[in-house]
Write an enzyme that holds these catalytic residues in place. Structure first.
Site, mmCIF file in Angstrom:
data_model
loop_
_atom_site.group_PDB
_atom_site.id
_atom_site.type_symbol
_atom_site.label_atom_id
_atom_site.label_comp_id
_atom_site.label_asym_id
_atom_site.label_seq_id
_atom_site.Cartn_x
_atom_site.Cartn_y
_atom_site.Cartn_z
ATOM 1 N N ARG A 64 8.246 3.104 9.941
ATOM 2 C CA ARG A 64 8.445 3.961 8.768
ATOM 3 C C ARG A 64 9.191 5.227 9.187
ATOM 4 O O ARG A 64 8.922 5.772 10.251
ATOM 5 C CB ARG A 64 7.076 4.358 8.202
ATOM 6 N N LYS A 119 -7.713 5.073 8.805
ATOM 7 C CA LYS A 119 -8.353 5.110 7.481
ATOM 8 C C LYS A 119 -7.886 3.981 6.561
ATOM 9 O O LYS A 119 -8.692 3.413 5.833
ATOM 10 C CB LYS A 119 -8.200 6.465 6.813
ATOM 11 N N ARG A 153 -5.487 15.282 -1.302
ATOM 12 C CA ARG A 153 -4.926 15.642 -0.005
ATOM 13 C C ARG A 153 -4.856 17.154 0.153
ATOM 14 O O ARG A 153 -4.446 17.652 1.195
ATOM 15 C CB ARG A 153 -3.512 15.070 0.067
ATOM 16 N N ARG A 162 3.663 16.104 9.156
ATOM 17 C CA ARG A 162 2.541 15.541 8.394
ATOM 18 C C ARG A 162 1.205 15.977 8.997
ATOM 19 O O ARG A 162 0.251 16.281 8.283
ATOM 20 C CB ARG A 162 2.629 14.007 8.387
HETATM 21 P P1 AMP Z 1 0.299 7.998 3.750
HETATM 22 O O1 AMP Z 1 0.749 6.591 3.771
HETATM 23 O O2 AMP Z 1 -1.060 8.181 3.149
HETATM 24 O O3 AMP Z 1 0.438 8.680 5.088
HETATM 25 O O4 AMP Z 1 1.304 8.785 2.767
HETATM 26 C C1 AMP Z 1 2.686 8.814 3.026
HETATM 27 C C2 AMP Z 1 3.316 9.968 2.294
HETATM 28 O O5 AMP Z 1 3.132 9.831 0.876
HETATM 29 C C3 AMP Z 1 2.758 11.351 2.611
HETATM 30 O O6 AMP Z 1 3.286 11.901 3.805
HETATM 31 C C4 AMP Z 1 3.193 12.125 1.373
HETATM 32 O O7 AMP Z 1 4.571 12.422 1.401
HETATM 33 C C5 AMP Z 1 2.972 11.102 0.267
HETATM 34 N N1 AMP Z 1 1.591 11.183 -0.260
HETATM 35 C C6 AMP Z 1 0.621 10.232 -0.160
HETATM 36 N N2 AMP Z 1 -0.514 10.641 -0.741
HETATM 37 C C7 AMP Z 1 -0.258 11.889 -1.225
HETATM 38 C C8 AMP Z 1 -1.027 12.857 -1.925
HETATM 39 N N3 AMP Z 1 -2.312 12.623 -2.242
HETATM 40 N N4 AMP Z 1 -0.424 14.033 -2.244
HETATM 41 C C9 AMP Z 1 0.857 14.281 -1.948
HETATM 42 N N5 AMP Z 1 1.643 13.430 -1.276
HETATM 43 C C10 AMP Z 1 1.104 12.237 -0.924
#
Ligand code: AMP
Length: 203
Positions: free
Chosen positions: A150, A9, A84, A161
């Site tokens: 990461r 995405k 989310r 996740r």
């Molecule tokens: P991502 O890079 O989108 O996988 O996001 C990495 C991490 O950021 C997630 O596992 C959450 O801990 C936090 N995060 C990102 N977007 C959100 C959201 N909309 N709501 C809550 N936590 C978020």
């Protein structure tokens, strides 16, 4: 735009943002930038992110609301996995009018295998993986800096996740379906094929 980890995405959202000349808004990127700058917000989010947990809704809702109020969002924007969960989706209704909801679908085994092999450049953020490995292992093709994994891409955090994705994020399909704006796209296709499917939907 939403989909499980490793659905592509972020990659697709960036291409669309360039094509339509609108901002790509990723709460994950914004939170990681806050962590790198060691802001108060970043310090609050760091442990939660590394453990694979969600950051509290009021924090993410606040940063998205602030971001969407910026001038470059007047002609549209792409939200990368915000909202989310249902509470975030309900909050978003108060300050945004969502026209399309894209679900990039990939099965769990592909999602896990793509993520545990994912490596990112510390300097420029470029992403490499099984399907697009760097020319030299551990080194960024684009800027020559070191690649890293990461913490939340390591297997244990990754599984957490993915579970949150199935429990909380997939519920968004039911929330947006009555509006008839949900489109499901097969995320196992190549980057170009997914992009073609997306432009067919978005015009
Ligand atoms: P991502 O890079 O989108 O996988 O996001 C990495 C991490 O950021 C997630 O596992 C959450 O801990 C936090 N995060 C990102 N977007 C959100 C959201 N909309 N709501 C809550 N936590 C978020």
């Amino acid at each position: 735009m939403f989909g499980p980890q490793g659905s592509g995405k972020g990659t697709q959202a960036k291409i669309l943002a360039d094509r339509y000349r609108i901002p790509h808004i990723s709460t994950g990127d914004m939170l990681r930038a806050a962590i790198a700058k060691e802001t108060e917000l970043g310090n609050k989010a760091k442990a939660l992110i590394n453990e694979g947990k969600l950051v509290p809704d009021e924090i993410v809702n606040g940063i998205v609301k602030e971001r969407l109020a910026m001038g470059d969002c007047v002609d549209g924007y792409i939200l990368d996995v915000y909202p989310r969960n249902l509470d975030q989706a309900k909050e978003l209704e108060a300050f945004a009018d969502i026209k399309y909801v894209i679900e990039l679908h990939v099965p769990d085994d592909i999602s896990v295998s793509r993520i545990v092999h994912r490596r990112q450049c510390k300097a420029c953020g470029a992403i490499f993986g099984l399907d697009f490995p760097p020319k030299v292992e551990g080194v960024c093709d684009k800027c020559g800096e070191v690649l890293y994994q990461r913490d939340d891409d390591k297997e244990e955090a990754m599984k957490k996740r993915l579970a949150i994705y199935h429990e909380e994020t997939e519920a968004l399909i039911g929330f947006y379906s009555p509006k008839e704006i949900v489109y499901k796209v097969d995320g196992t296709m190549t980057v170009d094929e997914v992009q073609k499917a997306l432009t067919k939907i978005l015009g």
